[in-house]
Design a protein around this motif. Structure first.
Motif, short mmCIF file in Angstrom:
data_model
loop_
_atom_site.label_atom_id
_atom_site.label_comp_id
_atom_site.label_asym_id
_atom_site.label_seq_id
_atom_site.Cartn_x
_atom_site.Cartn_y
_atom_site.Cartn_z
N ARG A 67 2.00 4.00 6.68
CA ARG A 67 2.03 3.61 8.10
C ARG A 67 1.65 4.88 8.86
N LYS B 146 -3.21 -7.95 9.92
CA LYS B 146 -2.02 -8.76 9.63
C LYS B 146 -0.83 -7.86 9.26
N GLU C 88 8.67 -7.36 1.91
CA GLU C 88 8.73 -5.98 1.46
C GLU C 88 9.49 -5.91 0.14
N ALA D 121 0.45 -5.99 12.32
CA ALA D 121 1.30 -6.79 13.20
C ALA D 121 2.73 -6.80 12.68
N MET D 122 2.88 -6.79 11.37
CA MET D 122 4.24 -6.80 10.80
C MET D 122 4.91 -5.44 10.91
N MET D 123 4.09 -4.38 10.89
CA MET D 123 4.65 -3.03 10.93
C MET D 123 4.72 -2.48 12.34
N GLY D 124 4.18 -3.22 13.30
CA GLY D 124 4.27 -2.78 14.69
C GLY D 124 3.39 -1.60 15.04
N ILE D 125 2.17 -1.61 14.50
CA ILE D 125 1.22 -0.52 14.77
C ILE D 125 -0.18 -1.11 14.90
N PRO D 126 -1.13 -0.37 15.50
CA PRO D 126 -2.51 -0.85 15.53
C PRO D 126 -3.08 -0.89 14.10
N GLU E 53 -8.49 -13.91 3.64
CA GLU E 53 -7.89 -13.22 4.79
C GLU E 53 -8.95 -12.28 5.34
N ASP F 7 -3.97 2.11 11.94
CA ASP F 7 -2.94 2.99 11.38
C ASP F 7 -2.39 2.49 10.05
N LEU G 110 4.53 -3.66 -0.41
CA LEU G 110 4.57 -5.04 0.07
C LEU G 110 4.13 -5.99 -1.04
N TRP H 296 -9.33 11.66 9.22
CA TRP H 296 -10.31 11.39 8.17
C TRP H 296 -11.61 12.04 8.63
N ASN H 297 -12.11 13.00 7.88
CA ASN H 297 -13.31 13.68 8.39
C ASN H 297 -14.39 13.86 7.34
N ILE I 81 5.45 2.51 1.42
CA ILE I 81 5.89 1.13 1.63
C ILE I 81 5.22 0.25 0.57
#
Lengths: 390, 364
Positions: A126, A94, A158, A97-102, A88, A105, A148, A131-132, A146
């Motif tokens: 999520r 991937k 999930e 896309a399932m969590m609906g975020i870029p 992968e 994130d 998975l 981050w610095n 979460i």
């Protein structure tokens, strides 16, 4: 002629047969039965570290909540083969896309493979804080909430935590929530559990306690009892030229050396240290043996050990170094630990393999390790690595 | 908050219009043909007959993108998709309804509005801000009114010649970037290896700022703030490079303008040269005759040449001490104890520990 009922040898035989039956049943019951799981919702505050035990039992270390959970995943169907996962090349994309975020994130905190099914479990947050610093780890900037599961075909589902069979135990005296890292200025509480490993019916949990001597190895019997055992750990950091107790173990694995159980542990910046398991005793402060200094400016990220074709290998992945492959024979040869200041690399030799920024590793099956690696294009890849090459 | 989207003409015009009602975590579809609903109702709500794709507006080149986690069900004459996580505002979501695998999928777009961004950050200041700097300038500070994004510092600041040539590698690159905790002040170090005499980089590449040159510090308008909004216009700060400054600040030469007893007029301190303004705020203190700190506020002028101390209470008569920590530096990193560049003679190494230097005065 005496009646049968009056024959004492027959009574003895019956009792004997019954007791044998009972013993057999108790052994066959295994950990899963003896664990006396409850069924209900678990609400970990941070799924900081994961490891699998036998029988589909997943151990989850919750650093912020200062708890350890044993979850019955019910995942006990044996994998059909010893083949690798399909590669992968954008795992975060991937999951995003399932969590609906870029993809940016998605933050993967830890990964563990169920050795029975070869399903891969990952704890994820999520969204995240800023981050610095190159030294901030996922647990410094997010709380994984979460869980998975990815099957061998790469399909995700999930693991629902609102109705699960589980057993839980506290992490007593965890480092206080308001304590701050000396130079990272992050909350030290996220290291109350920094790594865990299940070995011979015991769960070993590394992390920080609230003692001044903060680095600790906790040992829990499993099934969990009310017992607690916390050993304070001190190591000589050769690159700093001093004994240290503040920094937690970042990754560890059990290892037999000369038939004696050891724990091999990696620390930030990057001492490799061994402890003997019999050193772990509640309330004791013990010193490890520094086997190697593996380089400064580096975070050891994960460690895995395996036996393949009669050879044992230990693989260490790093934020800023190659994959390092250790041979137990070389570790055995390091009879004296490092106890004086050394240059930034010293001690046990290792083979290096390409693979910088391998963030997560685990044994996938007999033939393969599974790895997550940050690629130069910024994506997080997941692939299997043939043990014969290591 | 409910967002209603209407689609006309996607279905047979004799049918009722299909409507989508989108809430934070669900989308409710009304107006679907009865046959579609009946086929869906006969299926399990976890099948892929109804699915939603994140950040897509069509099914072209979907590759192996998985659908959003969630469940759907038919409720009376409506179809509901319940997402596992809230929909992210500002992104397209593609709802696909395909009751049978061999049917052409029907697609609908929906999105929630993007969260409102605050106004873009602005550059509010540069220090040093004078039109001349010494050739051995050690730091530049950039100030912004809102938090900035991480990871752009060394791409978005450059030094240019009047003809537009970019000065090569003037700054030392610190991957972490030297921001204050609020991410509004950036410290840029000119490469100290190119400033320190007798050190390789200076010998091979010379000073990053050559004396006598007219140069411009350019802050790129594409620099994003913490919310991804660009600063806007490039900001150009023109300056002339003067000779290297190889002397330490001299507190004995500072002018003190001492207020009178009973007043709250600030104590004024005029330095003998421009000092590091950000350090001066931390390294100056005022104590009374019993060495007790006097409550009040220090203010360092924008140009780094003067500082003033306003007492919380009116001045009382007595002895006072201006306390200056010897780490305080001028623009070239010369502190009160030693200069940044200094000759090494014999076995003379270092200059002793840092200490507090005092200037005494009286208020009557």
């Amino acid at each position: 002629m005496r009646s049968l009922t009056q024959a004492p040898w027959l009574k003895v035989l019956i009792v004997l047969m019954l007791s044998m039956l009972w013993v057999t049943t108790a052994q066959a019951a295994g950990l899963l039965t003896r664990a006396e799981f409850n069924e209900g919702a678990v609400t970990p505050k941070s799924m900081s570290a994961l490891t699998f035990g036998p029988e589909g039992i997943l151990f989850v270390g919750d650093a912020v909540g200062a708890k350890i959970y044993a979850l019955d995943t019910g995942d006990r169907t044996a994998a059909a083969d010893q083949e690798p996962l399909p590669e992968e090349r954008d795992l975060e994309g991937k999951i995003a896309a399932m969590m609906g975020i870029p993809a940016g994130d998605v933050l993967i905190h830890d990964m563990a493979v169920n050795p029975i099914s070869q399903n891969v479990y990952m704890s994820i947050s999520r969204g995240r804080a800023a981050w610095n610093s190159a030294f901030l780890m996922p647990n410094d900037i997010g709380n994984a909430s979460i869980l998975l599961r990815m099957d061998k075909k790469g399909n995700f589902s999930e693991v629902k935590l609102n109705k699960v069979r589980f057993s839980a135990v506290d992490v007593p005296n965890p480092i206080a929530e308001d304590k701050v890292h000396r130079w990272k200025e992050t909350k030290l509480r996220v290291d109350a559990v920094s790594d865990l490993f299940f070995h011979q019916d015991k769960l070993y949990v590394a992390g920080l306690s609230n003692e001044e001597f903060a680095s600790t190895m906790r040992v829990y019997d499993f099934p969990f009892k009310q017992q607690k055992s916390a050993t304070k750990l001190e190591i000589y950091h050769g690159a700093h030229g001093k004994w240290e107790t503040a920094s937690p173990i970042r990754a560890f694995v059990p290892l037999k050396i000369d038939d004696k159980d050891h724990m091999l542990a990696a620390y930030l910046c990057t001492p490799l240290v061994s402890f003997t398991m019999d050193q772990f005793q509640d309330g004791k402060a013990i010193r490890g043996k520094t086997l190697a200094e593996l380089g400064s400016g580096n975070q050891p990220l994960d460690m895995v050990a395996f036996e393949r074709k009669g050879k044992t290998r230990i693989v260490l992945s790093n934020s800023n170094r190659t994959l390092m492959i250790f041979d137990p024979a070389d570790i055995k040869k390091q009879s004296e630990g490092i106890t004086s200041e050394v240059a930034h690399k010293a001690g046990v030799p290792y083979k290096d393999r390409s693979g910088v920024q391998v963030q997560q590793m685990d044994n996938f099956n007999d033939k393969f390790l599974v790895m997550m690696q940050r690629l130069p294009n910024g994506k997080l890849a997941m692939y299997c690595y043939n043990k014969d090459w290591l | 908050m409910i967002w209603i989207c209407l689609w006309f003409g996607l279905f047979d015009p004799s049918q009722q219009a299909v409507q989508l009602e989108v809430t934070a975590r669900s989308v409710m579809v009304t107006g679907l043909p009865a046959t579609t609903l009946a086929t869906l109702a006969a299926q399990d709500g976890a099948t892929s007959a109804v699915r939603v794709y994140f950040d897509r507006n069509d099914l072209v080149n979907l590759a192996d993108q998985p659908a959003l986690m969630g469940q759907w069900r038919v409720v009376g004459e409506r179809l509901q998709f319940q997402a596992r996580f809230p929909f992210r505002g500002g992104y397209d979501h593609l709802l696909v309804i395909q009751p049978e695998a061999d049917e052409v999928p029907q697609t609908f777009l929906f999105s929630l509005p993007a969260p409102e961004k605050p106004p873009a950050a602005q550059l509010t200041g540069i220090f040093p801000n004078a039109d001349t700097v010494p050739a051995n300038l050690l730091r530049w500070y950039l100030f912004f009114d809102r938090p900035m994004a991480h990871g752009y510092a060394y791409r978005m600041v450059r030094v240019e010649t009047p003809s537009g040539d970019v000065v090569a590698a003037p700054f030392v690159v610190v991957a972490e970037e030297l921001w204050d905790p609020s991410h509004r002040r950036l410290t840029l170090f000119l490469d100290p290896g190119r400033i320190k005499r007798g050190v390789g980089p200076r010998q091979s590449h010379g000073l990053p700022l050559q004396p006598g040159r007219e140069l411009e510090l350019v802050i790129d308008g594409r620099w994003p703030d913490a919310h991804g909004s660009a600063l806007g216009q490039d900001v150009r700060h023109r300056f002339r490079v003067t000779a290297e400054d190889d002397r330490s600040p001299e507190p004995k030469a500072w002018r003190l303008s001492v207020p009178k007893v009973g007043e709250r007029t600030p104590l004024q301190v005029t330095f003998d040269e421009v000092l590091d303004r950000e350090q001066a705020k931390r390294f100056l203190a005022l104590a009374d005759g019993t060495d007790t700190a006097v409550a009040g506020t220090w203010l360092v002028a924008d140009d780094g040449l003067t500082a003033s101390f306003e007492p919380a209470q009116p001045w009382r008569a007595g002895d006072y001490q201006l306390q200056i920590y010897s780490r305080l530096e001028d623009l070239a990193g010369n502190n009160l104890r030693q200069t940044f560049n200094r000759p090494m003679t014999g076995d003379q190494v270092g200059a002793g520990a840092h200490r507090t230097i005092t200037r005494s005065f009286q208020i009557r």
